[in-house]
Design an enzyme around this catalytic site. Structure first.
Site, PDB file in Angstrom:
ATOM      1  N   ARG A 115       0.830  -1.221   0.000  1.00  0.00           N
ATOM      2  CA  ARG A 115       0.000   0.000   0.000  1.00  0.00           C
ATOM      3  C   ARG A 115       0.865   1.273   0.000  1.00  0.00           C
ATOM      4  NH1 ARG A 115      -2.107  -3.598  -1.064  1.00  0.00           N
ATOM      5  NH2 ARG A 115      -3.952  -4.603  -0.249  1.00  0.00           N
ATOM      6  N   SER A 133     -10.407  -0.269   3.776  1.00  0.00           N
ATOM      7  CA  SER A 133      -9.600  -0.501   4.989  1.00  0.00           C
ATOM      8  C   SER A 133      -9.032   0.828   5.475  1.00  0.00           C
ATOM      9  CB  SER A 133      -8.435  -1.436   4.682  1.00  0.00           C
ATOM     10  OG  SER A 133      -8.924  -2.619   4.104  1.00  0.00           O
ATOM     11  N   GLU A 173      -4.104   3.613   6.580  1.00  0.00           N
ATOM     12  CA  GLU A 173      -3.839   3.472   5.136  1.00  0.00           C
ATOM     13  C   GLU A 173      -4.454   4.682   4.422  1.00  0.00           C
ATOM     14  OE1 GLU A 173      -5.060  -0.330   3.386  1.00  0.00           O
ATOM     15  OE2 GLU A 173      -5.686   0.756   1.598  1.00  0.00           O
TER      16      GLU A 173
HETATM   17  C1  LIG Z   1     -15.443   0.294  -0.385  1.00  0.00           C
HETATM   18  C2  LIG Z   1     -13.970   0.453  -0.618  1.00  0.00           C
HETATM   19  C3  LIG Z   1     -13.181  -0.665  -0.801  1.00  0.00           C
HETATM   20  C4  LIG Z   1     -11.807  -0.534  -1.014  1.00  0.00           C
HETATM   21  N1  LIG Z   1     -11.067  -1.668  -1.189  1.00  0.00           N
HETATM   22  C5  LIG Z   1      -9.725  -1.562  -1.387  1.00  0.00           C
HETATM   23  C6  LIG Z   1      -8.925  -2.733  -1.596  1.00  0.00           C
HETATM   24  O1  LIG Z   1      -9.410  -3.853  -1.638  1.00  0.00           O
HETATM   25  N2  LIG Z   1      -7.605  -2.562  -1.774  1.00  0.00           N
HETATM   26  C7  LIG Z   1      -7.006  -1.330  -1.765  1.00  0.00           C
HETATM   27  O2  LIG Z   1      -5.791  -1.237  -1.942  1.00  0.00           O
HETATM   28  N3  LIG Z   1      -7.748  -0.209  -1.580  1.00  0.00           N
HETATM   29  C8  LIG Z   1      -9.075  -0.294  -1.397  1.00  0.00           C
HETATM   30  N4  LIG Z   1      -9.826   0.824  -1.185  1.00  0.00           N
HETATM   31  C9  LIG Z   1      -9.159   2.131  -1.114  1.00  0.00           C
HETATM   32  C10 LIG Z   1      -9.104   2.874  -2.472  1.00  0.00           C
HETATM   33  O3  LIG Z   1     -10.135   2.424  -3.301  1.00  0.00           O
HETATM   34  C11 LIG Z   1      -7.773   2.688  -3.192  1.00  0.00           C
HETATM   35  O4  LIG Z   1      -6.690   3.104  -2.394  1.00  0.00           O
HETATM   36  C12 LIG Z   1      -7.750   3.473  -4.510  1.00  0.00           C
HETATM   37  O5  LIG Z   1      -6.692   2.989  -5.293  1.00  0.00           O
HETATM   38  C13 LIG Z   1      -7.616   4.973  -4.344  1.00  0.00           C
HETATM   39  O6  LIG Z   1      -7.803   5.571  -5.619  1.00  0.00           O
HETATM   40  P1  LIG Z   1      -8.438   7.016  -5.789  1.00  0.00           P
HETATM   41  O7  LIG Z   1      -8.370   7.368  -7.215  1.00  0.00           O
HETATM   42  O8  LIG Z   1      -9.770   7.069  -5.165  1.00  0.00           O
HETATM   43  O9  LIG Z   1      -7.395   7.892  -4.991  1.00  0.00           O
HETATM   44  P2  LIG Z   1      -7.652   9.085  -3.963  1.00  0.00           P
HETATM   45  O10 LIG Z   1      -8.315   8.559  -2.734  1.00  0.00           O
HETATM   46  O11 LIG Z   1      -8.280  10.226  -4.649  1.00  0.00           O
HETATM   47  O12 LIG Z   1      -6.161   9.480  -3.629  1.00  0.00           O
HETATM   48  C14 LIG Z   1      -5.299   8.596  -2.961  1.00  0.00           C
HETATM   49  C15 LIG Z   1      -3.881   9.197  -3.015  1.00  0.00           C
HETATM   50  O13 LIG Z   1      -3.451   9.198  -4.359  1.00  0.00           O
HETATM   51  C16 LIG Z   1      -3.129  10.515  -4.785  1.00  0.00           C
HETATM   52  N5  LIG Z   1      -3.538  10.621  -6.190  1.00  0.00           N
HETATM   53  C17 LIG Z   1      -4.714  10.236  -6.753  1.00  0.00           C
HETATM   54  N6  LIG Z   1      -4.673  10.426  -8.083  1.00  0.00           N
HETATM   55  C18 LIG Z   1      -3.443  10.946  -8.361  1.00  0.00           C
HETATM   56  C19 LIG Z   1      -2.783  11.366  -9.555  1.00  0.00           C
HETATM   57  N7  LIG Z   1      -3.358  11.320 -10.756  1.00  0.00           N
HETATM   58  N8  LIG Z   1      -1.515  11.848  -9.450  1.00  0.00           N
HETATM   59  C20 LIG Z   1      -0.899  11.925  -8.248  1.00  0.00           C
HETATM   60  N9  LIG Z   1      -1.455  11.562  -7.093  1.00  0.00           N
HETATM   61  C21 LIG Z   1      -2.716  11.068  -7.148  1.00  0.00           C
HETATM   62  C22 LIG Z   1      -3.892  11.446  -3.860  1.00  0.00           C
HETATM   63  O14 LIG Z   1      -3.254  12.701  -3.760  1.00  0.00           O
HETATM   64  C23 LIG Z   1      -3.836  10.660  -2.560  1.00  0.00           C
HETATM   65  O15 LIG Z   1      -2.578  10.887  -1.960  1.00  0.00           O
HETATM   66  C24 LIG Z   1     -11.211   0.733  -1.013  1.00  0.00           C
HETATM   67  C25 LIG Z   1     -12.013   1.879  -0.857  1.00  0.00           C
HETATM   68  C26 LIG Z   1     -13.379   1.739  -0.663  1.00  0.00           C
HETATM   69  C27 LIG Z   1     -14.224   2.963  -0.515  1.00  0.00           C
END
Ligand SMILES: Cc1cc2nc3c(=O)[nH]c(=O)nc-3n(C[C@H](O)[C@H](O)[C@H](O)COP(=O)(O)OP(=O)(O)OC[C@H]3O[C@@H](n4cnc5c(N)ncnc54)[C@H](O)[C@@H]3O)c2cc1C
Length: 341
Positions: A172, A245, A337
């Site tokens: 992660r 998580s 996380e």
């Molecule tokens: C119901 C649910 C289930 C989930 N299950 C999992 C799972 O099984 N495994 C897991 O690993 N995660 C899980 N997650 C967490 C999440 O979905 C992941 O971490 C996901 O990859 C985050 O992506 P995001 O685009 O929403 O990022 P964001 O939440 O918008 O951002 C996360 C980080 O990435 C940075 N970021 C985002 N886009 C960019 C970009 N283009 N350039 C630079 N920095 C950027 C942001 O600044 C921040 O620091 C879950 C979340 C939910 C709500």
């Protein structure tokens, strides 16, 4: 580039806690059907002076908790163009950072790309966010497939490219997570070397297939079972706000690991001194409990959720109470996380 002043962030994160950003800058980029304006928009951003003030990048907001207003610029990238290709025995998928990660996974599964990518099905969020967080599930991580990342170094104000090894993927975590707000990921190329073979390293997935009497699953079946397993234990973002998580599974020193394993023979314990944060939270008595309008998901203690109308501070207060109890009862420090702003 579009600038929204005093923009609400509540609808831009899956936790849905109330917060406002001084401004949101939207880089529209291009979509599968429209040519990209991203290069000129990036130039505009770099020349704008906005990077002299606090800023952060927002992807799908599925791993971020806003606990207060953000007195700066939120950069929101809309580029979700995608292309696929093959060469030298490999398949490639190149995606704009805004593409939904699950859409990217679906496109790979439709084409039979291998390596276990189907185990990443139904993780919310974007390609960019998945790379930053090295999002993973069922024994597979996003970083396993990353071949090249195109980004902007917002500190040095220049375009940069990374190969897989440069990204320093770990549990992660990645180079991009370690150095927050430095890079804006624009585009990612994923590489798939092998043809499909089910990755059944994760016991719960193997057990579920066996329970369903599926001896030789197809890739589509794997994708479906993974999604169904996930939604049986996790809150759907459209029903309950969460970030999945909330804490990482902790890694502890040899001494503490040995003591805990001895004291709790039923405790899940993994190689590398890794423990199950969900089990620790459950045993500390928090599963299903609420504090204010924030709660611990009754079917998965690792997930904190918004029971309705919770503020970010309420979620954070719950997280702190859990950390304190787990520290007191087990001597283990839980690290979030989720990114807390
Ligand atoms: C119901 C649910 C289930 C989930 N299950 C999992 C799972 O099984 N495994 C897991 O690993 N995660 C899980 N997650 C967490 C999440 O979905 C992941 O971490 C996901 O990859 C985050 O992506 P995001 O685009 O929403 O990022 P964001 O939440 O918008 O951002 C996360 C980080 O990435 C940075 N970021 C985002 N886009 C960019 C970009 N283009 N350039 C630079 N920095 C950027 C942001 O600044 C921040 O620091 C879950 C979340 C939910 C709500």
């Amino acid at each position: 580039m579009i600038i929204h002043e005093n923009h609400a962030l509540q609808g831009l994160t899956t936790f849905g806690t109330p917060a406002t950003a001084r401004r949101v800058v939207e880089l529209r980029g291009g979509s599968p059907d429209a040519p990209s304006r991203l290069d000129s928009e990036v130039d505009e951003l770099l020349a704008s002076g906005l990077l002299g003030e606090p800023y952060l990048v927002l992807g799908g907001g599925s791993n971020m908790l806003f606990t207060k207003d953000f007195d700066g610029t939120v950069i929101y990238l809309a580029e979700d163009a995608v292309s696929v290709g093959s060469g030298q025995g490999c398949h490639y998928l190149t995606a704009g950072a805004r593409l939904e990660m699950d859409r990217a996974v679906g496109l790979c599964v439709d084409r039979g790309y291998g390596g276990g990518v189907e185990n990443l099905s139904a993780i919310p969020g974007t390609v960019g966010g998945a790379v930053v967080q090295n999002a993973g599930a069922y024994g597979v991580e996003t970083g396993d497939f990353v071949d090249r990342v195109w980004a902007v170094d917002l500190r040095e104000r220049r375009r940069v490219e990374f190969g897989r090894d440069d990204c320093r993927f770990a549990y992660r975590s990645s180079l991009f997570k370690d150095d927050p707000a430095r890079y804006l990921i624009l585009r990612v190329r994923f590489r798939f070397g092998a043809d499909f073979a089910p990755n059944l390293k994760y016991k719960a997935l193997a057990d579920e297939l066996q329970r369903r009497g599926i001896g030789h699953p197809t890739q589509q079946q794997m994708r479906q079972v993974v999604a169904e397993l996930r939604w049986a234990k996790l809150p759907r973002p459209e029903e309950h706000g969460s970030a999945g998580s909330f804490f990482k599974n902790p890694v502890v020193d040899d001494d503490l690991y040995a003591r805990l394993v001895k004291a709790h023979p039923d405790m899940p314990a993994y190689p590398g001194n890794k423990l199950s944060a969900g089990w620790l939270i459950d045993r500390a008595g928090w599963k299903g409990r609420t504090l204010g309008r924030a709660g611990v998901w009754p079917r998965q203690a690792l997930v904190l959720y918004n029971t309705g109308g919770a503020t970010g501070e309420e979620v954070l207060a719950l997280a702190h109470a859990i950390q304190q109890d787990v520290r007191q009862q087990f001597g283990v420090d839980l690290q979030p996380e989720t990114i807390i702003i």
